[in-house]
Every structure is written in C-alpha cells, then in structure tokens.
Design an enzyme around this catalytic site. Structure first.
Site, PDB file in Angstrom:
ATOM      1  N   ASN A  27      49.796  46.981  28.056  1.00  9.50           N
ATOM      2  CA  ASN A  27      49.629  47.860  29.216  1.00  9.50           C
ATOM      3  C   ASN A  27      50.804  47.625  30.176  1.00  9.50           C
ATOM      4  OD1 ASN A  27      48.915  48.603  31.910  1.00  9.50           O
ATOM      5  ND2 ASN A  27      46.809  48.887  31.229  1.00  9.50           N
ATOM      6  N   HIS A  30      52.008  47.623  35.380  1.00  8.90           N
ATOM      7  CA  HIS A  30      52.570  46.835  36.483  1.00  8.90           C
ATOM      8  C   HIS A  30      54.096  46.754  36.467  1.00  8.90           C
ATOM      9  CE1 HIS A  30      48.710  46.428  38.071  1.00  8.90           C
ATOM     10  NE2 HIS A  30      48.254  45.938  36.932  1.00  8.90           N
ATOM     11  N   HIS A  63      47.816  53.591  32.400  1.00 11.09           N
ATOM     12  CA  HIS A  63      46.702  54.182  33.155  1.00 11.09           C
ATOM     13  C   HIS A  63      47.273  55.125  34.214  1.00 11.09           C
ATOM     14  CE1 HIS A  63      42.787  53.286  35.646  1.00 11.09           C
ATOM     15  NE2 HIS A  63      43.023  54.582  35.513  1.00 11.09           N
ATOM     16  N   ARG A  65      46.535  56.895  37.193  1.00 12.76           N
ATOM     17  CA  ARG A  65      45.471  56.928  38.196  1.00 12.76           C
ATOM     18  C   ARG A  65      45.546  58.189  39.035  1.00 12.76           C
ATOM     19  NH1 ARG A  65      42.333  52.853  40.237  1.00 12.76           N
ATOM     20  NH2 ARG A  65      42.240  51.025  38.922  1.00 12.76           N
ATOM     21  N   ARG A  69      49.244  55.306  41.791  1.00 11.48           N
ATOM     22  CA  ARG A  69      49.783  54.105  42.451  1.00 11.48           C
ATOM     23  C   ARG A  69      50.764  53.338  41.572  1.00 11.48           C
ATOM     24  NH1 ARG A  69      44.474  50.291  42.434  1.00 11.48           N
ATOM     25  NH2 ARG A  69      43.604  52.096  43.464  1.00 11.48           N
ATOM     26  N   HIS A  70      50.666  53.497  40.254  1.00 12.80           N
ATOM     27  CA  HIS A  70      51.691  52.858  39.414  1.00 12.80           C
ATOM     28  C   HIS A  70      52.291  53.874  38.439  1.00 12.80           C
ATOM     29  CE1 HIS A  70      48.012  52.148  37.140  1.00 12.80           C
ATOM     30  NE2 HIS A  70      47.647  51.113  37.862  1.00 12.80           N
ATOM     31  N   GLU A  90      44.973  55.694  29.516  1.00 13.54           N
ATOM     32  CA  GLU A  90      43.740  55.385  30.255  1.00 13.54           C
ATOM     33  C   GLU A  90      43.611  56.374  31.402  1.00 13.54           C
ATOM     34  OE1 GLU A  90      43.924  50.545  29.635  1.00 13.54           O
ATOM     35  OE2 GLU A  90      44.055  51.397  31.645  1.00 13.54           O
ATOM     36  N   THR A 121      40.585  48.166  37.557  1.00 11.33           N
ATOM     37  CA  THR A 121      39.342  48.768  37.062  1.00 11.33           C
ATOM     38  C   THR A 121      38.226  47.720  37.054  1.00 11.33           C
ATOM     39  OG1 THR A 121      40.756  50.116  35.674  1.00 11.33           O
ATOM     40  CG2 THR A 121      38.399  50.226  35.236  1.00 11.33           C
ATOM     41  N   GLU A 171      35.852  50.066  24.344  1.00 11.76           N
ATOM     42  CA  GLU A 171      36.672  48.917  24.736  1.00 11.76           C
ATOM     43  C   GLU A 171      35.810  48.049  25.632  1.00 11.76           C
ATOM     44  OE1 GLU A 171      40.731  49.536  25.823  1.00 11.76           O
ATOM     45  OE2 GLU A 171      40.758  47.747  27.080  1.00 11.76           O
ATOM     46  N   HIS A 214      41.115  43.347  29.532  1.00  9.77           N
ATOM     47  CA  HIS A 214      41.101  43.195  30.988  1.00  9.77           C
ATOM     48  C   HIS A 214      41.122  41.728  31.376  1.00  9.77           C
ATOM     49  CE1 HIS A 214      40.669  43.978  35.234  1.00  9.77           C
ATOM     50  NE2 HIS A 214      40.905  45.238  34.973  1.00  9.77           N
ATOM     51  N   GLY A 236      47.754  43.598  29.890  1.00  4.32           N
ATOM     52  CA  GLY A 236      48.845  44.065  30.737  1.00  4.32           C
ATOM     53  C   GLY A 236      49.305  43.069  31.776  1.00  4.32           C
TER      54      GLY A 236
HETATM   55  N1  PXP Z   1      41.949  47.920  29.298  1.00  2.00           N
HETATM   56  C1  PXP Z   1      41.620  48.779  30.283  1.00  2.00           C
HETATM   57  C2  PXP Z   1      40.702  49.899  29.965  1.00  2.00           C
HETATM   58  C3  PXP Z   1      42.171  48.641  31.572  1.00  2.00           C
HETATM   59  O1  PXP Z   1      41.827  49.510  32.554  1.00  2.00           O
HETATM   60  C4  PXP Z   1      43.087  47.601  31.810  1.00  2.00           C
HETATM   61  C5  PXP Z   1      43.710  47.466  33.164  1.00  2.00           C
HETATM   62  O2  PXP Z   1      44.411  48.620  33.500  1.00  2.00           O
HETATM   63  C6  PXP Z   1      43.408  46.741  30.745  1.00  2.00           C
HETATM   64  C7  PXP Z   1      42.809  46.909  29.509  1.00  2.00           C
HETATM   65  C8  PXP Z   1      44.413  45.632  30.896  1.00  2.00           C
HETATM   66  O3  PXP Z   1      43.971  44.710  31.838  1.00  2.00           O
HETATM   67  P1  PXP Z   1      44.998  43.608  32.360  1.00  2.00           P
HETATM   68  O4  PXP Z   1      46.120  44.335  33.022  1.00  2.00           O
HETATM   69  O5  PXP Z   1      44.179  42.791  33.296  1.00  2.00           O
HETATM   70  O6  PXP Z   1      45.455  42.846  31.145  1.00  2.00           O
END
Ligand code: PXP
Length: 276
Positions: A27, A30, A63, A65, A69-70, A90, A121, A171, A214, A236
């Site tokens: 992901n 960031h 993602h 949004r 924001r990103h 996403e 999220t 997921e 996540h 991510g």
């Molecule tokens: N999976 C989903 C559905 C998410 O929304 C996110 C965060 O955007 C991630 C995975 C990745 O999470 P992290 O950035 O904390 O690794």
C-alpha cells in the site's frame, strides 16, 4: 455452499505438502502523504510502486479517499496505466468511487468504511447492517470484471453476510491485533490470532478468498502469515516508514557527494581565475 478442503491439507502427487504462497500487496498511500506535505511530484507514487514491485510486491494497493488526503485521481490513472502488477483500489462504497472504479477497472476493489475524521481505516465494514447498500456496489463491480473484497473484522456473522453480499474476497482487519502488539499484550495478541484463524477458516469454507492487513510490521506479520487460508497480505504504513531507515543514509550520502563536488568545482574555478 461448496465446501472446500483447507488449503493446508493440499498435497502434491508425491504426497508431500504443496508449498503455500502468500501474495504481498504494498500500500503506497503514505508515499502520497509525504508528497502532499509539499505539493508537486516528489516522492512519486509510481516510482515507489515500481520499487515495491522490484522488491517483490505482487500487487500495489492504493486508497482513494473521499477527501483525497493522500492518493489522488491522477495517481490512480498513472498506476493503472503503468504498473506491471495488479492494482487493488481501496474505496468507500459511494457512487463517486464506483464511477471511478468502473472507469479504471482495477484488478480488485476493496470496499472499506470511511469517516472523514479518522486518521486511518478504523474497524471493518458493517456488512450485516449495510448488506442492502453494499450488494448493488458489489454486483456492479463484479459485472465489470473487478474482483471485490470487503474489509471486515474477523467476525463470523460478518463473514456470512460478506458471502451473501456476493463478495469474492474478505480482507481481515488486523488493526486490533497490531494495537495489542504495541501494548505488549501477548495474551490479547494470541486471542486475536485465534479469532483471525477461525474467521479465515469460516471465510474459506464460505467460498471466499481470504486476505488480511492493517498495521502489520516485521514483528506482527508471522502469526497472520501462517494462517493457511490467508493468500494475501496488504501492508503499507510500516513499509513506507522502514523505507526511510533503509534509504536515508544513502540519500544523505548522495547529497553529500553532490555538495562536495560543487565545492570542489567552485574552488577549481576560483583558482583558475587567480592564476590566469
Ligand atoms: N488494508 C486495508 C483495507 C487498508 O485500508 C489499509 C490501510 O489503508 C491497509 C490494508 C494497510 O494498512 P497499513 O498501512 O497499516 O499497513
């Protein structure tokens, strides 16, 4: 419901266990967060995606949004057109996002809950409570050939509802497990791993492909990666953070070289003037 045997018991003809593989979706949200802190193009999300793939990512996750924001709309266009691996978009289940997804046709869409005030999220989709709302989104995405994933808590009723919604994938949200790791709560973590194990099994038996993600880090990934039904992890924030530590001294070294070369050239130019 077709009952499938657990993938852990799959064996090759010779009777040995087939090697399980686990996909990694990186992901890159960031990278865009950092870019947006200044505007412009640096650091470039597409360059980051290429590097992630070079490092072994099987796919790229981003993602988009509602508040942008990103990740931006332009990021999605560039990623879709230029990366060589599947794009997992996403998004919230809204008409605006549906239109964007149908325009780009990513490999997969992961539907996530979204609140403007949240930092990331927080928690999974309430599939039980919003089954009627989600079903048409899932159907329209699938009709366009997009695989649909629902980001959910590892909860059995939510898994049942996800199958009813027509999703291809669930997921599992590993956020709570990862928070317990930050609190050094080993018993809580073990309980959460068990909850994920049961959820992964139930999802697999319901015919759903199982992903997870996540908050995962080097320290928390293994117990989730070991769950036999899980075939993909999406990671991510930690990876982008670690990339700073892996790459900062190299970046500083390169800047040092450029500065020193400029000083040397200047010194030479001055001495050439004084000696002529
Ligand atoms: N999976 C989903 C559905 C998410 O929304 C996110 C965060 O955007 C991630 C995975 C990745 O999470 P992290 O950035 O904390 O690794």
């Amino acid at each position: 419901m077709t009952v499938q045997s657990s993938p852990v018991s799959s064996r090759t003809d010779s009777g040995t266990r087939a090697l399980r593989t686990l996909r990694l979706g990186v992901n890159i949200d960031h990278v865009a967060t950092l870019r947006n802190a200044r505007g412009g193009w640096h650091p470039d999300t597409l360059r980051a995606a290429h590097l992630a793939i070079e490092g072994g990512a099987d796919g790229i996750t981003a993602h988009l949004r509602e508040d942008r924001r990103h990740i931006s709309d332009q990021d999605i266009t560039r990623l879709k057109n230029e990366i060589t691996r599947p794009l997992n978009l996403e998004m919230a289940a809204t008409d605006e996002m549906l239109e964007i997804a149908l325009r780009h046709v990513p490999n997969a869409c992961c539907l996530v809950p979204e609140r403007r005030e949240e930092r990331t999220t927080e928690g999974g989709l309430d599939v039980v409570g919003s089954l009627k709302l989600l079903k048409p989104y899932v159907a329209k995405l699938k009709d366009a050939g997009i695989r649909v994933s629902l980001f959910i808590e590892p909860d059995l009723k939510t898994i049942e509802a996800s199958a009813q919604a027509g999703a291809d994938i669930v997921e599992l949200h590993t956020g709570r497990y990862c928070h317990l790791a930050l609190d050094h709560d080993a018993m809580g973590m073990a309980r959460e791993v068990e909850r994920h194990a049961k959820a992964a099994q139930a999802a697999y038996l319901a015919g759903l492909e199982v992903h997870a993600g996540h908050g995962l880090t080097y320290n928390t990934v293994a117990p989730i990666a070991k769950l036999p039904e899980v075939v993909e992890l999406n990671i991510g924030h930690f990876l982008i953070g670690e990339a700073i530590f892996g790459g900062l001294s190299q970046a500083v070294r390169r800047m040092r070289v450029l500065m020193d070369e400029a000083c040397l050239a200047d010194t030479r130019a001055r001495s050439a003037v004084t000696t002529s």
